[in-house]
Each structure stands twice: as C-alpha cells, then as structure tokens.
Motif scaffolding. Structure first.
Motif, PDB file in Angstrom:
ATOM      1  N   MET A   1      -4.605  -1.816  13.455  1.00 47.65           N
ATOM      2  CA  MET A   1      -5.230  -3.099  13.638  1.00 47.65           C
ATOM      3  C   MET A   1      -6.444  -3.250  12.714  1.00 47.65           C
ATOM      4  SD  MET A   1      -4.641  -5.757  15.191  1.00 47.65           S
ATOM      5  CE  MET A   1      -4.998  -6.966  16.374  1.00 47.65           C
ATOM      6  N   ARG A   2      -7.213  -2.183  12.522  1.00 51.86           N
ATOM      7  CA  ARG A   2      -8.393  -2.235  11.670  1.00 51.86           C
ATOM      8  C   ARG A   2      -8.013  -2.539  10.224  1.00 51.86           C
ATOM      9  NH1 ARG A   2     -11.303   0.949   8.267  1.00 51.86           N
ATOM     10  NH2 ARG A   2     -13.549   0.689   8.276  1.00 51.86           N
ATOM     11  N   ALA A   3      -6.941  -1.941   9.722  1.00 51.66           N
ATOM     12  CA  ALA A   3      -6.525  -2.171   8.335  1.00 51.66           C
ATOM     13  C   ALA A   3      -6.159  -3.639   8.113  1.00 51.66           C
ATOM     14  CB  ALA A   3      -5.339  -1.267   7.978  1.00 51.66           C
ATOM     15  N   ARG A   4      -5.502  -4.236   9.078  1.00 48.36           N
ATOM     16  CA  ARG A   4      -5.130  -5.647   8.960  1.00 48.36           C
ATOM     17  C   ARG A   4      -6.377  -6.536   8.936  1.00 48.36           C
ATOM     18  NH1 ARG A   4      -0.492  -6.417  12.349  1.00 48.36           N
ATOM     19  NH2 ARG A   4       0.692  -6.166  10.449  1.00 48.36           N
ATOM     20  N   ALA A   5      -7.365  -6.214   9.768  1.00 48.03           N
ATOM     21  CA  ALA A   5      -8.609  -6.996   9.798  1.00 48.03           C
ATOM     22  C   ALA A   5      -9.378  -6.856   8.487  1.00 48.03           C
ATOM     23  CB  ALA A   5      -9.471  -6.550  10.979  1.00 48.03           C
ATOM     24  N   VAL A   6      -9.409  -5.652   7.944  1.00 46.71           N
ATOM     25  CA  VAL A   6     -10.085  -5.437   6.657  1.00 46.71           C
ATOM     26  C   VAL A   6      -9.372  -6.221   5.554  1.00 46.71           C
ATOM     27  CG1 VAL A   6     -10.612  -3.716   4.884  1.00 46.71           C
ATOM     28  CG2 VAL A   6     -11.080  -3.219   7.292  1.00 46.71           C
ATOM     29  N   ALA A   7      -8.048  -6.198   5.559  1.00 45.57           N
ATOM     30  CA  ALA A   7      -7.283  -6.941   4.544  1.00 45.57           C
ATOM     31  C   ALA A   7      -7.508  -8.446   4.692  1.00 45.57           C
ATOM     32  CB  ALA A   7      -5.800  -6.603   4.653  1.00 45.57           C
ATOM     33  N   CYS A  43      -2.348  -9.776  -3.112  1.00 44.06           N
ATOM     34  CA  CYS A  43      -2.361  -8.359  -2.718  1.00 44.06           C
ATOM     35  C   CYS A  43      -2.985  -8.183  -1.330  1.00 44.06           C
ATOM     36  CB  CYS A  43      -3.127  -7.520  -3.739  1.00 44.06           C
ATOM     37  SG  CYS A  43      -2.349  -7.435  -5.366  1.00 44.06           S
ATOM     38  N   ALA A  44      -4.082  -8.886  -1.082  1.00 44.36           N
ATOM     39  CA  ALA A  44      -4.738  -8.799   0.223  1.00 44.36           C
ATOM     40  C   ALA A  44      -3.814  -9.334   1.316  1.00 44.36           C
ATOM     41  CB  ALA A  44      -6.058  -9.563   0.208  1.00 44.36           C
ATOM     42  N   LEU A  45      -3.127 -10.427   1.038  1.00 41.64           N
ATOM     43  CA  LEU A  45      -2.189 -10.978   2.023  1.00 41.64           C
ATOM     44  C   LEU A  45      -1.014 -10.025   2.257  1.00 41.64           C
ATOM     45  CD1 LEU A  45      -2.223 -14.748   0.988  1.00 41.64           C
ATOM     46  CD2 LEU A  45      -3.378 -13.664   2.950  1.00 41.64           C
ATOM     47  N   ALA A  46      -0.583  -9.346   1.206  1.00 46.70           N
ATOM     48  CA  ALA A  46       0.471  -8.336   1.374  1.00 46.70           C
ATOM     49  C   ALA A  46      -0.010  -7.218   2.291  1.00 46.70           C
ATOM     50  CB  ALA A  46       0.902  -7.777   0.016  1.00 46.70           C
ATOM     51  N   ALA A  47      -1.280  -6.849   2.169  1.00 46.78           N
ATOM     52  CA  ALA A  47      -1.850  -5.812   3.037  1.00 46.78           C
ATOM     53  C   ALA A  47      -2.001  -6.303   4.471  1.00 46.78           C
ATOM     54  CB  ALA A  47      -3.190  -5.338   2.486  1.00 46.78           C
ATOM     55  N   VAL A  48      -2.222  -7.600   4.653  1.00 45.79           N
ATOM     56  CA  VAL A  48      -2.258  -8.161   6.011  1.00 45.79           C
ATOM     57  C   VAL A  48      -0.883  -8.062   6.642  1.00 45.79           C
ATOM     58  CG1 VAL A  48      -2.522 -10.300   7.346  1.00 45.79           C
ATOM     59  CG2 VAL A  48      -4.216  -9.706   5.612  1.00 45.79           C
ATOM     60  N   ILE A  49       0.148  -8.388   5.864  1.00 44.68           N
ATOM     61  CA  ILE A  49       1.525  -8.356   6.360  1.00 44.68           C
ATOM     62  C   ILE A  49       1.993  -6.929   6.617  1.00 44.68           C
ATOM     63  CG2 ILE A  49       3.928  -8.846   5.723  1.00 44.68           C
ATOM     64  CD1 ILE A  49       2.776 -11.312   4.179  1.00 44.68           C
ATOM     65  N   ALA A  50       1.647  -6.012   5.719  1.00 42.58           N
ATOM     66  CA  ALA A  50       2.082  -4.609   5.825  1.00 42.58           C
ATOM     67  C   ALA A  50       0.859  -3.704   5.716  1.00 42.58           C
ATOM     68  CB  ALA A  50       3.091  -4.291   4.736  1.00 42.58           C
ATOM     69  N   PRO A  51       0.044  -3.619   6.788  1.00 45.44           N
ATOM     70  CA  PRO A  51      -1.226  -2.896   6.692  1.00 45.44           C
ATOM     71  C   PRO A  51      -1.099  -1.404   6.389  1.00 45.44           C
ATOM     72  CG  PRO A  51      -0.776  -3.523   8.964  1.00 45.44           C
ATOM     73  CD  PRO A  51       0.258  -4.191   8.113  1.00 45.44           C
ATOM     74  N   ALA A 105      -1.958  -9.083 -13.973  1.00 45.59           N
ATOM     75  CA  ALA A 105      -1.950  -7.614 -13.985  1.00 45.59           C
ATOM     76  C   ALA A 105      -3.361  -7.064 -13.799  1.00 45.59           C
ATOM     77  CB  ALA A 105      -1.326  -7.099 -15.277  1.00 45.59           C
ATOM     78  N   VAL A 106      -4.352  -7.718 -14.402  1.00 49.71           N
ATOM     79  CA  VAL A 106      -5.750  -7.306 -14.216  1.00 49.71           C
ATOM     80  C   VAL A 106      -6.117  -7.416 -12.732  1.00 49.71           C
ATOM     81  CG1 VAL A 106      -8.153  -7.927 -14.715  1.00 49.71           C
ATOM     82  CG2 VAL A 106      -6.463  -7.842 -16.569  1.00 49.71           C
ATOM     83  N   GLY A 107      -5.745  -8.516 -12.105  1.00 45.45           N
ATOM     84  CA  GLY A 107      -6.036  -8.695 -10.679  1.00 45.45           C
ATOM     85  C   GLY A 107      -5.357  -7.658  -9.816  1.00 45.45           C
ATOM     86  N   ALA A 108      -4.098  -7.368 -10.111  1.00 45.98           N
ATOM     87  CA  ALA A 108      -3.365  -6.357  -9.336  1.00 45.98           C
ATOM     88  C   ALA A 108      -3.983  -4.980  -9.537  1.00 45.98           C
ATOM     89  CB  ALA A 108      -1.891  -6.342  -9.741  1.00 45.98           C
ATOM     90  N   GLY A 109      -4.385  -4.679 -10.766  1.00 40.96           N
ATOM     91  CA  GLY A 109      -5.039  -3.396 -11.033  1.00 40.96           C
ATOM     92  C   GLY A 109      -6.350  -3.270 -10.284  1.00 40.96           C
ATOM     93  N   PHE A 110      -7.118  -4.354 -10.244  1.00 42.33           N
ATOM     94  CA  PHE A 110      -8.377  -4.349  -9.495  1.00 42.33           C
ATOM     95  C   PHE A 110      -8.108  -4.145  -8.011  1.00 42.33           C
ATOM     96  CE2 PHE A 110     -11.617  -6.599  -7.044  1.00 42.33           C
ATOM     97  CZ  PHE A 110     -12.754  -5.951  -7.480  1.00 42.33           C
ATOM     98  N   ALA A 111      -7.147  -4.889  -7.468  1.00 36.89           N
ATOM     99  CA  ALA A 111      -6.822  -4.758  -6.037  1.00 36.89           C
ATOM    100  C   ALA A 111      -6.356  -3.341  -5.729  1.00 36.89           C
ATOM    101  CB  ALA A 111      -5.754  -5.776  -5.645  1.00 36.89           C
ATOM    102  N   TRP A 112      -5.518  -2.780  -6.600  1.00 40.17           N
ATOM    103  CA  TRP A 112      -5.054  -1.411  -6.386  1.00 40.17           C
ATOM    104  C   TRP A 112      -6.236  -0.437  -6.383  1.00 40.17           C
ATOM    105  CZ3 TRP A 112      -5.758   2.629  -9.808  1.00 40.17           C
ATOM    106  CH2 TRP A 112      -5.232   3.844  -9.380  1.00 40.17           C
ATOM    107  N   ALA A 113      -7.118  -0.552  -7.367  1.00 40.85           N
ATOM    108  CA  ALA A 113      -8.241   0.383  -7.484  1.00 40.85           C
ATOM    109  C   ALA A 113      -9.155   0.306  -6.269  1.00 40.85           C
ATOM    110  CB  ALA A 113      -9.030   0.097  -8.765  1.00 40.85           C
ATOM    111  N   VAL A 114      -9.496  -0.897  -5.848  1.00 37.05           N
ATOM    112  CA  VAL A 114     -10.378  -1.053  -4.688  1.00 37.05           C
ATOM    113  C   VAL A 114      -9.710  -0.492  -3.438  1.00 37.05           C
ATOM    114  CG1 VAL A 114     -11.440  -2.771  -3.159  1.00 37.05           C
ATOM    115  CG2 VAL A 114     -11.676  -2.983  -5.635  1.00 37.05           C
ATOM    116  N   THR A 115      -8.446  -0.812  -3.246  1.00 36.30           N
ATOM    117  CA  THR A 115      -7.736  -0.335  -2.060  1.00 36.30           C
ATOM    118  C   THR A 115      -7.559   1.173  -2.091  1.00 36.30           C
ATOM    119  OG1 THR A 115      -6.553  -2.434  -2.015  1.00 36.30           O
ATOM    120  CG2 THR A 115      -5.688  -0.688  -0.624  1.00 36.30           C
TER     121      THR A 115
END
Length: 141
Positions: A1-7, A43-51, A105-115
């Motif tokens: 539940m926490r991962a979904r809230a963070v996403a 990417c964040a919405l994908a993490a909400v769907i699949a935390p 691709a820059v955005g996806a790379g940033f999202a990947w790195a932060v996550t």
C-alpha cells in the motif's frame, strides 16, 4: 500500500512540475521538458497500477506507451480526436515530432533512476542487509 501511495504522490508532483514548466518557461526548453515529464507521469502511473514492479519495468512501460502515442500521431487519429476533446489533446497530442522520442527516453531514464535509487537496499528507511539475508537458501532441508 505504501508503494502505491508514493507512486501516486510522484504522479501528483510530476503534474505540478509540468504546470510549473508551462507557467515559467517557454520555447523548446519548455516543450521538451514537458515531453520528459509526460513520460515520468506515465511511469508513475504504471507504478500506481503495479506497485511491486521493478523500476526497469515501470520505466519500460512508460517509454513504450509514450512512443506508441507519438507514433500513433503519424496516422492523424490523435489530431482528429484532439480537435474534439481537451483530454485527448493532453494525452494523445496531435502532431508527430521525432525529437519527442528522445525526450521520452530521457523521462523514462529519469523515472528509472529515481525509482531504482529510492527502492535500492541502501536507501534510507530500508532494512540493512545482514549476512544471513545474503546467504543463498537451501531447499529441502
């Protein structure tokens, strides 16, 4: 539940960042920052769907979605839908622009790195690894 809230919080922060870019920047810098943030949001919405998904999976999903939407613009369908709906214009855009593919691709790379950094075992708040947790498990004993 926490991962979904963070996403979900990351998605909201990304929307705010996008609004800030639109309010305080203009020209190519604003456009391409917006493209990168579009993919970060996906990417964040994908993490909400699949935390529980790995960062590379959510980043890959965001990048794939963004590229598919951009390539779909070659058909003219998003342009037609955008004429009739603000939501369609925001989600689908209207005009193909090849450099957008790079900025997604820059955005996806940033999202990947932060996550990846936020979920790494050495990140703050994670339990330290003990020697017992590093030993391989033996089955059948």
């Amino acid at each position: 539940m926490r991962a979904r809230a963070v996403a979900a919080g990351a998605a909201a922060a990304t929307v705010l960042a996008g609004l800030g870019v639109r309010a305080f920047m203009d020209g190519d810098l604003a456009k391409y920052a917006g493209d990168a943030l579009y993919t970060v949001l996906i990417c964040a919405l994908a993490a909400v769907i699949a935390p529980g998904a790995r960062p590379v999976v959510t980043a890959g999903a965001g990048l794939t979605f963004s590229w598919v939407v951009e390539l779909l613009q070659l058909t003219g369908v998003p342009a037609e839908l955008s004429r009739h709906s603000t939501v369609a214009r925001l989600v689908l855009g209207s005009t193909f622009n090849a450099p957008d593919l790079l900025w997604y691709a820059v955005g996806a790379g940033f999202a990947w790195a932060v996550t990846a950094l936020a979920t790494s075992p050495a990140s703050p708040g994670s339990a330290p690894r003990t020697s017992a947790s590093r030993r391989p498990r033996r089955h059948g004993r």
